[in-house]
Design a protein around this motif. Structure first.
Motif, PDB file in Angstrom:
ATOM      1  N   LEU A  81      -8.867  26.090 -45.825  1.00 13.77           N
ATOM      2  CA  LEU A  81      -9.943  25.630 -44.949  1.00 13.77           C
ATOM      3  C   LEU A  81      -9.411  24.683 -43.878  1.00 13.77           C
ATOM      4  O   LEU A  81      -9.762  24.786 -42.692  1.00 13.77           O
ATOM      5  CB  LEU A  81     -11.021  24.939 -45.785  1.00 13.77           C
ATOM      6  N   LEU A  82      -8.521  23.779 -44.274  1.00 12.73           N
ATOM      7  CA  LEU A  82      -7.949  22.835 -43.315  1.00 12.73           C
ATOM      8  C   LEU A  82      -7.048  23.547 -42.312  1.00 12.73           C
ATOM      9  O   LEU A  82      -7.030  23.203 -41.128  1.00 12.73           O
ATOM     10  CB  LEU A  82      -7.161  21.751 -44.057  1.00 12.73           C
ATOM     11  N   ALA A  83      -6.291  24.540 -42.781  1.00  7.52           N
ATOM     12  CA  ALA A  83      -5.421  25.292 -41.872  1.00  7.52           C
ATOM     13  C   ALA A  83      -6.248  26.008 -40.808  1.00  7.52           C
ATOM     14  O   ALA A  83      -5.881  26.034 -39.624  1.00  7.52           O
ATOM     15  CB  ALA A  83      -4.586  26.291 -42.656  1.00  7.52           C
ATOM     16  N   ILE A  84      -7.386  26.561 -41.208  1.00  2.61           N
ATOM     17  CA  ILE A  84      -8.264  27.228 -40.248  1.00  2.61           C
ATOM     18  C   ILE A  84      -8.890  26.216 -39.302  1.00  2.61           C
ATOM     19  O   ILE A  84      -9.012  26.467 -38.093  1.00  2.61           O
ATOM     20  CB  ILE A  84      -9.342  28.035 -40.999  1.00  2.61           C
ATOM     21  N   ALA A  85      -9.257  25.059 -39.832  1.00  2.81           N
ATOM     22  CA  ALA A  85      -9.863  24.023 -38.993  1.00  2.81           C
ATOM     23  C   ALA A  85      -8.901  23.557 -37.911  1.00  2.81           C
ATOM     24  O   ALA A  85      -9.320  23.189 -36.806  1.00  2.81           O
ATOM     25  CB  ALA A  85     -10.301  22.841 -39.854  1.00  2.81           C
ATOM     26  N   GLU A  86      -7.612  23.552 -38.201  1.00  2.00           N
ATOM     27  CA  GLU A  86      -6.615  23.079 -37.245  1.00  2.00           C
ATOM     28  C   GLU A  86      -6.174  24.164 -36.266  1.00  2.00           C
ATOM     29  O   GLU A  86      -5.439  23.888 -35.319  1.00  2.00           O
ATOM     30  CB  GLU A  86      -5.390  22.550 -37.999  1.00  2.00           C
ATOM     31  N   SER A  87      -6.629  25.389 -36.473  1.00  2.00           N
ATOM     32  CA  SER A  87      -6.219  26.499 -35.612  1.00  2.00           C
ATOM     33  C   SER A  87      -7.276  26.748 -34.539  1.00  2.00           C
ATOM     34  O   SER A  87      -8.435  27.016 -34.858  1.00  2.00           O
ATOM     35  CB  SER A  87      -6.040  27.771 -36.443  1.00  2.00           C
ATOM     36  N   PRO A  88      -6.917  26.678 -33.261  1.00  2.55           N
ATOM     37  CA  PRO A  88      -7.909  26.864 -32.197  1.00  2.55           C
ATOM     38  C   PRO A  88      -8.431  28.294 -32.095  1.00  2.55           C
ATOM     39  O   PRO A  88      -9.532  28.523 -31.590  1.00  2.55           O
ATOM     40  CB  PRO A  88      -7.155  26.460 -30.929  1.00  2.55           C
ATOM     41  N   ASP A  89      -7.662  29.276 -32.584  1.00  5.11           N
ATOM     42  CA  ASP A  89      -8.036  30.685 -32.437  1.00  5.11           C
ATOM     43  C   ASP A  89      -8.346  31.366 -33.756  1.00  5.11           C
ATOM     44  O   ASP A  89      -8.529  32.587 -33.802  1.00  5.11           O
ATOM     45  CB  ASP A  89      -6.912  31.457 -31.726  1.00  5.11           C
ATOM     46  N   GLY A  90      -8.419  30.602 -34.851  1.00  4.83           N
ATOM     47  CA  GLY A  90      -8.647  31.218 -36.139  1.00  4.83           C
ATOM     48  C   GLY A  90      -7.373  31.789 -36.734  1.00  4.83           C
ATOM     49  O   GLY A  90      -6.316  31.803 -36.095  1.00  4.83           O
ATOM     50  N   GLU A  91      -7.467  32.261 -37.979  1.00  6.30           N
ATOM     51  CA  GLU A  91      -6.296  32.778 -38.687  1.00  6.30           C
ATOM     52  C   GLU A  91      -6.676  34.023 -39.480  1.00  6.30           C
ATOM     53  O   GLU A  91      -7.803  34.148 -39.965  1.00  6.30           O
ATOM     54  CB  GLU A  91      -5.755  31.722 -39.668  1.00  6.30           C
ATOM     55  N   THR A  92      -5.737  34.943 -39.633  1.00  4.23           N
ATOM     56  CA  THR A  92      -5.928  36.091 -40.507  1.00  4.23           C
ATOM     57  C   THR A  92      -5.474  35.720 -41.915  1.00  4.23           C
ATOM     58  O   THR A  92      -4.742  34.739 -42.121  1.00  4.23           O
ATOM     59  CB  THR A  92      -5.127  37.305 -40.029  1.00  4.23           C
TER      60      THR A  92
END
Length: 254
Positions: A26-37
């Motif tokens: 969840l934190l990794a996605i929050a820190e990604s401006p374009d989302g993550e797969t």
């Protein structure tokens, strides 16, 4: 072993692995401006793709994430509920308040607690100094001019790269005083020094005749907040080492 150590150590070891992994995703996605797969997250976290996808699907089903047709995960509406609640939070943890009072008692100076809040570095608590000549200025709730404040510079220095860049891009580095750093390159160089030393200074950059120093409060490997002591410039120069020692001792106790 102290009584506190005997109590705290087993509690610190009681962790549910799946919850810890889900929070990390969840934190990794929050820190990604374009989302993550799922594949990107699995590679980054060192997890199997199946495990990662099961965790992401659970977060998606609970509304913590959204997923588009390309299977890119981004924060969902339930995550915004948590973010909004945090922005409204006014309660200060007891250990932080204890640290504030400890520094104020040992130094006699004004001490502030700063955190990321409402898109800026906000003062959420303070203890006034005891000296006859003392600093007054920042009130609880203040968030402006992060580039000119010790607390602002410290939290920016330790912030994720994306957040730091976003804050600097939207901020006007106005000259609050003649000593304020107004060049982005100079500010970035100071951030590197702050990360190396664990100290951030305001050398009359926010208010003429006043100097400040800030130290980080770490939690779970991240800088969660900071303690800042403020004093008239002449007294600050004479007592700086003692003030820093008091700040660091209080921070380590937290």
């Amino acid at each position: 072993m102290s009584e506190r150590g005997a109590i705290d150590e087993p509690r610190s070891q009681t962790r549910i692995q799946s919850v810890s992994r889900a929070v990390g995703l969840l934190l990794a996605i929050a820190e990604s401006p374009d989302g993550e797969t799922a594949k990107q997250l699995a590679d980054r976290a060192g997890l199997s793709l199946a495990t990662t996808y099961h965790l992401l699907t659970t977060l998606w089903a609970e509304g913590m994430l959204t997923k588009d047709e390309s299977r890119v995960f981004r924060l969902g509406p339930k995550a915004m509920v948590i973010a909004d609640a945090y922005q409204r939070l006014t309660w200060v943890p007891a250990e932080y308040r204890t640290a504030l009072h400890s520094v104020a008692r040992k130094t006699g100076e004004a001490v502030y607690l700063g955190v990321w809040r409402n898109g800026g570095v906000q003062v959420i608590d303070k203890v006034e100094g005891a000296h006859a000549v003392r600093v007054v200025g920042l009130d609880v709730g203040f968030t402006e001019d992060v580039h000119a404040r010790a607390s602002g510079k410290l939290l920016l220095a330790f912030a994720p790269d994306e957040l730091r860049t976003a804050i600097l891009n939207r901020s006007r580095l106005r000259p609050v005083t003649a000593h304020t750093i107004t060049k982005k390159s100079d500010l970035l160089a100071e951030f590197a020094t702050i990360r190396e030393t664990g100290l951030a200074y305001d050398r009359e950059e926010f208010q003429i005749g006043v100097k400040c120093v800030s130290v980080p409060l770490w939690r779970a490997g991240e800088v969660a907040a900071c303690l800042t002591a403020s004093a008239p410039s002449q007294r600050f120069d004479a007592t700086k080492d003692a003030v820093i020692a008091a700040l660091r001792e209080a921070a380590s106790s937290v």
